[in-house]
Write an enzyme that holds these catalytic residues in place. Structure first.
Site: not given
Length: 539
Positions: A453, A169
């Site tokens: 996150d 990603r």
């Protein structure tokens, strides 16, 4: 007279790193420079278009499926390309940053896929950006090992056929990489992460029987997906691999993208692998886009908004139906629990919740789901095994029973819950703790037994902002005000100082994190992304 040689990328304001010359080769930097020349102007136009669309939402307080792409949705004949063998069974995916220890543990975890993250689970320090690339190449070359300096424990890769397939990603379109510039202009972080990884590993992965596979974050429209598709076409030609080798799974983590799922798959159809349903970024996007839409768009505490909330259910069921109609994988959300080594009762309760969540996803038709910790892999695996058996996925479950109207996706007031004072306190506590770690270069942080996150910090500060601007009254009678947020933040900072001790507190970035959280939570002018002002402070 010959044409002048094109400018080359400059490495700016960056301390040299060990082995960086293996990543930042002249040929790799020339490729990234070419990506920048070809695609950054369109990326800039699409970022401007985001602002225009947001202004339109502010004016109308609504969204709808696009009339101009109705023909794409109505045409039942098109499908995405068939999944390659390495991506056909995705029943459990583990996520995490690309530091050396995580790389080994994730590949060894027993999950089918590892989302190797340069985005929300990674603070984009130069070290993380460059050495993360090195770790992945080392893993593919099987020259990676790690000894924990604290415990002395050693980590090494299992046999190749037991390793997870990597889906990488890159950063979202909005972020720059200030350390790589062309003629004084920073290259988009997305093109740096994608470009370095693709250039070094595309052929290497093909040789391993896999391929360059990607998760695309923060996508807001099918035009942004079209841009990525054009990047893939260009990149495959540039290095000389067959078109369609790249596969991309798009995170549907913005409210605008939820209205364009079919169009996003259509734009990427030769390279599309599936769509993913997230939670925190999706809620953050709802607050961001409907922040001036009045009381009916005010979200309750983030933990009260589960995937069973009516508007979240509409989103996930529409995603499964859309993916399976077009032959793509539907990947579910994150189980973020971090098992406790000390409290078996905490684990028992949490594992039951994880199992219920994964059972729901498997029964709803999802083909796989995410976990944050290796201990959760067997739980998620059991949920999907029970439904899939020997089948690699359940794309044959078309979910034609699902019917979602445009208003269903933004029916926030269908949820019977309200913001609470404890919710405010939790948002402040988690926000400060996460931002402090991020400013030290850590993007995946265990806080209160959950792996958090950047999306966590985004929803936390967005909720503080929304509750203050909506003049929410909590159950204890207190009004959500800037002064209340400052008071709670001061108390939280004092509690952290006592908890960690003076030496650790002084050595950390706690005051800086406190100040930044309040800045983005209290500024009348809502910042599009917390990570933009945070990146200015990341050293």
């Amino acid at each position: 007279m010959s044409a002048p040689a094109p400018s080359t990328l400059a490495i700016v304001d960056a301390e040299p790193l060990p082995r960086q010359e293996e990543v930042l080769t002249d040929a790799a930097l020339a490729f990234v420079a070419e990506l920048h020349r070809q695609f950054t102007p369109r990326r800039n136009e699409l970022l401007a278009r985001r602002g225009e669309r947001r202004a339109e939402i502010a004016r109308t307080s609504t969204l709808d499926f696009l009339p101009e792409t109705a023909a794409v949705r109505a045409d039942d004949s098109w499908k995405v390309a068939p999944a390659p063998a390495a991506l056909n069974d995705r029943r459990v995916e583990i996520t995490g940053p690309t530091d050396r220890k995580m790389t080994i543990n994730a590949l060894n975890s027993g999950a089918k896929v590892w989302l190797a993250d340069f985005e929300d689970a990674s603070a984009p320090t130069w070290e993380n950006v460059v050495l993360g690339q090195l770790n992945l190449t080392d893993a593919y070359e099987r020259r990676i090992d790690f000894t924990d300096p604290k415990s002395g424990k050693s980590y090494a890769l299992k046999p190749a056929d037991e390793l997870a397939t990597v889906v990488m990603r890159p950063r979202g379109w909005h972020l720059e990489e200030r350390h790589l510039q062309l003629d004084g202009v920073s290259v988009p972080g997305a093109l740096v992460d994608f470009g370095l990884y693709f250039f070094h590993n595309a052929q290497r992965l093909i040789d391993l029987g896999k391929g360059p596979y990607f998760y695309l974050p923060k996508t807001e429209s099918h035009l942004e997906a079209r841009l990525w598709n054009d990047v893939f076409v260009f990149a495959q030609d540039y290095v000389g691999i067959p078109q369609g080798t790249v596969r991309a799974t798009v995170l549907i983590e913005t409210i605008t993208a939820a209205y364009e799922m079919e169009e996003i798959l259509y734009e990427l159809r030769d390279h599309a692998a599936g769509l993913n349903a997230g939670r925190w970024d999706y809620l953050f996007s709802i607050v961001k886009n409907f922040r001036d839409g009045g009381a009916k768009f005010v979200l309750p505490d983030r933990n009260a908004v589960t995937m069973t909330a009516p508007f979240m259910r509409a989103y996930t069921e529409l995603l499964v139906r859309t993916c399976h109609k077009r032959g793509a994988h539907a990947i579910g959300g994150m189980a973020a629990f971090i098992p406790s080594r000390r409290d078996a009762e905490v684990n028992k309760v949490a594992f039951e919740k994880v199992k219920a969540d994964k059972d729901r996803e498997a029964n709803d038709g999802f083909d796989g789901s995410w976990v944050a910790h290796p201990d959760l892999v067997p739980i998620a695996l059991a949920s999907f095994d029970a439904v899939l058996g020997e089948k690699p996925n359940q794309k044959d479950r078309l979910r034609e029973d699902v019917s979602v109207a445009p208003g269903d996706l933004i029916a926030i007031d269908s949820l019977d819950a309200s913001p609470t004072y404890d919710g405010l306190r939790n948002a402040v506590a988690v926000g400060i703790r996460y931002i402090e770690a991020w400013l030290r270069g850590l993007g995946a942080v265990a806080i209160f037994n959950l792996m958090e996150d950047a999306a966590t910090a985004e929803i936390s500060r967005s909720q503080i902002w929304q509750w203050i601007n909506a003049d929410v009254v909590f159950e204890n009678g207190e009004h959500a005000t800037a002064d209340l947020a400052r008071k709670v933040a001061a108390e939280e900072l004092a509690a952290i100082r006592e908890e960690v001790g003076e030496e650790t507190f002084t050595a950390g970035k706690w005051q800086q994190a406190h100040d930044l959280l309040l800045q983005v939570s209290l500024d009348q002018d809502y910042a599009d992304f917390l990570t933009l002002p945070a990146y200015e402070q990341l050293r």
